[in-house]
Write an enzyme that holds these catalytic residues in place. Structure first.
Site, PDB file in Angstrom:
ATOM      1  N   GLU A  74       0.766  -1.184  -0.196  1.00  0.00           N
ATOM      2  CA  GLU A  74      -0.023   0.004  -0.013  1.00  0.00           C
ATOM      3  C   GLU A  74       1.006   1.181  -0.121  1.00  0.00           C
ATOM      4  O   GLU A  74       1.742   1.470   0.736  1.00  0.00           O
ATOM      5  CB  GLU A  74      -1.037   0.134   1.327  1.00  0.00           C
ATOM      6  N   CYS A 115      -1.633   9.301   3.813  1.00  0.00           N
ATOM      7  CA  CYS A 115      -1.604   8.900   2.609  1.00  0.00           C
ATOM      8  C   CYS A 115      -2.984   9.398   1.955  1.00  0.00           C
ATOM      9  O   CYS A 115      -3.113   9.730   0.748  1.00  0.00           O
ATOM     10  CB  CYS A 115      -1.578   7.582   2.390  1.00  0.00           C
TER      11      CYS A 115
HETATM   12  P1  NAP Z   1       8.850   4.892   3.389  1.00  0.00           P
HETATM   13  O1  NAP Z   1       9.994   5.870   3.513  1.00  0.00           O
HETATM   14  O2  NAP Z   1       8.617   4.150   2.016  1.00  0.00           O
HETATM   15  O3  NAP Z   1       9.019   3.679   4.450  1.00  0.00           O
HETATM   16  C1  NAP Z   1       8.049   2.753   4.461  1.00  0.00           C
HETATM   17  C2  NAP Z   1       8.727   1.758   5.251  1.00  0.00           C
HETATM   18  O4  NAP Z   1       9.796   1.020   4.395  1.00  0.00           O
HETATM   19  C3  NAP Z   1       9.766   1.821   6.408  1.00  0.00           C
HETATM   20  O5  NAP Z   1       9.586   0.911   7.625  1.00  0.00           O
HETATM   21  C4  NAP Z   1      11.104   1.805   6.085  1.00  0.00           C
HETATM   22  O6  NAP Z   1      12.316   1.711   6.884  1.00  0.00           O
HETATM   23  C5  NAP Z   1      10.899   0.855   5.040  1.00  0.00           C
HETATM   24  N1  NAP Z   1      11.917   0.716   3.914  1.00  0.00           N
HETATM   25  C6  NAP Z   1      12.879   1.721   3.335  1.00  0.00           C
HETATM   26  N2  NAP Z   1      13.709   1.187   2.358  1.00  0.00           N
HETATM   27  C7  NAP Z   1      13.510  -0.050   2.364  1.00  0.00           C
HETATM   28  C8  NAP Z   1      14.044  -1.132   1.607  1.00  0.00           C
HETATM   29  N3  NAP Z   1      15.068  -0.975   0.644  1.00  0.00           N
HETATM   30  N4  NAP Z   1      13.315  -2.444   1.879  1.00  0.00           N
HETATM   31  C9  NAP Z   1      12.444  -2.650   2.548  1.00  0.00           C
HETATM   32  N5  NAP Z   1      11.919  -1.551   3.641  1.00  0.00           N
HETATM   33  C10 NAP Z   1      12.271  -0.498   3.160  1.00  0.00           C
HETATM   34  O7  NAP Z   1       7.378   5.584   3.716  1.00  0.00           O
HETATM   35  P2  NAP Z   1       7.163   6.258   4.971  1.00  0.00           P
HETATM   36  O8  NAP Z   1       7.739   7.808   4.884  1.00  0.00           O
HETATM   37  O9  NAP Z   1       7.447   5.592   6.348  1.00  0.00           O
HETATM   38  O10 NAP Z   1       5.610   6.439   4.902  1.00  0.00           O
HETATM   39  C11 NAP Z   1       4.980   7.661   4.238  1.00  0.00           C
HETATM   40  C12 NAP Z   1       4.560   7.060   2.875  1.00  0.00           C
HETATM   41  O11 NAP Z   1       3.504   5.971   3.098  1.00  0.00           O
HETATM   42  C13 NAP Z   1       3.785   7.798   2.035  1.00  0.00           C
HETATM   43  O12 NAP Z   1       4.200   7.787   0.824  1.00  0.00           O
HETATM   44  C14 NAP Z   1       2.338   7.705   2.332  1.00  0.00           C
HETATM   45  O13 NAP Z   1       1.471   8.135   1.491  1.00  0.00           O
HETATM   46  C15 NAP Z   1       2.342   6.212   2.566  1.00  0.00           C
HETATM   47  N6  NAP Z   1       1.190   5.430   3.334  1.00  0.00           N
HETATM   48  C16 NAP Z   1       0.316   4.844   2.369  1.00  0.00           C
HETATM   49  C17 NAP Z   1      -0.613   4.257   3.115  1.00  0.00           C
HETATM   50  C18 NAP Z   1      -1.703   3.324   2.447  1.00  0.00           C
HETATM   51  O14 NAP Z   1      -2.534   2.851   2.909  1.00  0.00           O
HETATM   52  N7  NAP Z   1      -1.910   3.580   1.193  1.00  0.00           N
HETATM   53  C19 NAP Z   1      -0.780   4.528   4.432  1.00  0.00           C
HETATM   54  C20 NAP Z   1       0.043   5.273   5.373  1.00  0.00           C
HETATM   55  C21 NAP Z   1       1.185   5.699   4.381  1.00  0.00           C
HETATM   56  P3  NAP Z   1      13.060   3.028   7.251  1.00  0.00           P
HETATM   57  O15 NAP Z   1      12.148   3.848   8.324  1.00  0.00           O
HETATM   58  O16 NAP Z   1      14.040   2.128   8.031  1.00  0.00           O
HETATM   59  O17 NAP Z   1      13.495   3.524   6.221  1.00  0.00           O
END
Ligand code: NAP
Length: 520
Positions: free
Chosen positions: A289, A323
């Protein structure tokens, strides 16, 4: 098991003094717990590496919320091997037994509701009401998925007309080891939802929390321990995505990945998971997601006061870091000026400051990286449109990552701030020639998560119902605030795999169906 029907938790009423004062006491209690150390937990064993992820308070940069031991690849391998071994026992627990763990965890979280909300106020800067809604949603997920697991555990009749002399049945079995990768913005609800959906269906997991919110995840893992969840069912593996993320996704014993986060990371996980690692004997399943660029359309016939309120709440609640947040208002020409005026009027009334202050609607953004990226987008926006309010750091709010709620008007539909996810308190306002044009603009990004339309015209509402291509469409209301079992949540296109979390199809994503035909 005779459970009452699922009901959503009600929210705390912070206009009630007694409720406020109880919450304040929890804030004081959590404040006295700040700065503690949290271990990695694999198979129930607490492991300390001495290398820390330091989580700080975005409302007060120098305040340490907690220090969480960081995992490396060796520990990541151990976590996955442990989850794989535990799976052999956990998968044999009945759905009823597994559901009872979720009900127990929900009951315990309900008892400690304010405490968990307060951890979110400190760790990610959620306002009181936003934090309370997050904890309520986490409880809802567990109550709902417990009931859903019982429903899915019943055998399904395979064919309406079975073969003579044959008894046919189909039932659901778990997949195996799941890697759970949540975001920081719903640090409790989404993390709890993905984790407990996976385990209640019989899988075991490795939970890698977001580096922005590892303490809240650690507190939840402590809670699972307190209700005696067997060791090894949930293995807690804090560590940076860039250091261990690829490793746990590519591991041959990983059977599925449940991810919520950005488009960029989601696509990377999807790509890596599609490659077969040596020794891997299945095709990995990816539930991803991702981001959004969510639009509220205002039609000529709309109640403009209502529309402006819905836009401002959706755009600036939790500083636009949802999001589902409204980051584009697309307004039909003849009501554009009036609606913009109402939006600006309401935005100017929002108070920005530390999330610990109950009068604050707009707290900080989560950290330095987010702050810099949002400020860059504001500078881009100033060139792409007309800045009508906000546009700067909120200097008066203290030593946190505070940004003024910002409205940029007269933005072209294809401008960068109209297309790219900013994930902060920035609203682009776009003028449309008519309702059809507004819908066309609403559909012109690569995302498709939430959207909303304010209109009193039945024909236009029906047009939106059919043609507005988003996973969660709202008519005459704000585009945030999805409730479990009321608004199953998930988006189209680059917003992800449309998993519909909190809906009745969700647990299927963590299961596979087995068919048995016995001939007599
Ligand atoms: P993110 O930067 O993509 O990080 C999400 C998760 O992925 C974190 O636990 C992060 O760990 C991990 N991660 C980073 N690089 C990775 C890799 N190479 N392999 C595996 N995992 C990895 O997103 P965020 O800043 O936490 O969250 C914001 C985003 O989430 C926004 O784009 C928002 O729209 C989206 N979101 C979507 C929904 C939905 O239901 N569609 C709901 C909530 C949020 P680290 O923190 O250790 O880097």
């Amino acid at each position: 098991m005779n459970l009452p029907p699922f009901r959503n938790e009600t929210y705390r009423d912070f206009s009630n003094e007694a409720v406020m004062s109880k919450f304040q006491k929890s804030l004081d209690y959590v404040s006295s717990c700040l700065g503690r150390h949290y271990p990695i937990i694999i198979g129930g064993e607490k492991i300390e590496t001495g290398e820390f992820l330091i989580s700080t308070n975005p409302s007060n940069k120098s305040e340490v919320v907690g220090r969480v031991h960081l995992a490396n690849k060796e520990l990541a391998d151990r976590a996955i091997q442990t989850a794989a071994r535990t799976f052999e026992q956990w998968k044999r627990f009945s759905a009823k037994d597994r559901a009872r763990y979720l009900l127990a965890a929900a009951a315990e979280l309900r008892r400690r509701r304010d405490e968990f909300s307060c951890w979110m106020v400190y760790e990610v800067g959620k306002s009181w009401a936003e934090a309370d809604a997050d904890t309520a949603e986490a409880i809802d997920f567990m109550e709902f998925y417990a009931r859903e697991a019982l429903r899915y555990s019943k055998t399904q009749p395979l064919t309406p007309s079975p073969l003579p002399n044959e008894v046919n049945e189909m039932f659901y079995i778990p997949l195996g080891v799941g890697v759970i990768i949540p975001p920081w913005n719903f640090p409790l609800a989404i993390m709890v939802g993905m984790t407990t959906a996976a385990i209640v269906t019989g899988n075991t997991v490795v939970l890698k929390p977001s580096s922005e919110s590892p303490v809240i995840a650690a507190k939840f893992v402590e809670l699972l321990e307190s209700i005696s969840l067997p060791p090894g069912v949930v293995n807690f593996l804090p560590g940076s995505g860039s250091r261990i993320g690829d490793y746990i996704v590519e591991h041959p014993k990983t059977r599925f990945i449940a991810f919520t986060g950005s488009r960029e990371v989601g696509l990377r996980i999807n790509e890596l998971a599609a490659k077969t690692s040596p020794g891997q004997i299945w095709i990995k399943r990816v539930i991803a997601e991702m981001g959004g660029k969510d639009t509220i359309v205002v039609d000529s016939s709309a109640d403009l006061e209502d529309a402006a309120t819905g836009i401002v709440v959706s755009a600036f609640g939790f500083s636009g870091q949802k999001c589902s947040a409204c980051s584009r208002a697309v307004i039909v020409e003849d009501v554009y000026d009036k609606t913009l005026e109402l939006i600006v009027e309401r935005t100017k009334q929002l108070k920005v400051g530390p999330a610990t202050d109950p009068t604050i609607f707009t707290g900080p953004v989560v950290g330095a990286k987010a702050f810099n990226s949002i400020m860059e987008y504001i500078e881009i926006g100033k060139k792409e449109g007309t800045l009508v309010t906000g546009g700067s750091k909120e200097e008066s709010a203290g030593d946190g990552f505070f940004i003024q709620p910002t409205v940029i008007a007269d933005v072209a539909p294809n401008a960068r701030i109209a297309q790219e996810e900013i994930f902060g308190p920035v609203l682009a306002v776009i003028k449309a020639d008519n309702f059809d044009h507004a819908l066309e603009i609403a559909n012109n990004t690569e995302y498709g998560l939430t959207g909303s339309v304010y209109s009193k015209c039945r024909e236009n509402l029906e047009k939106a119902r059919r043609d507005f291509h988003v996973g969660n469409l709202y008519l005459n209301r704000k585009c945030t605030g999805a409730l479990v079992d009321v608004h199953p949540f998930g988006g189209f296109n680059m917003s992800g795999t449309d998993s519909k979390a909190g809906g009745r199809d969700y647990l299927l994503l963590f299961l596979q169906a087995k068919t048995v035909a016995e001939k007599f």
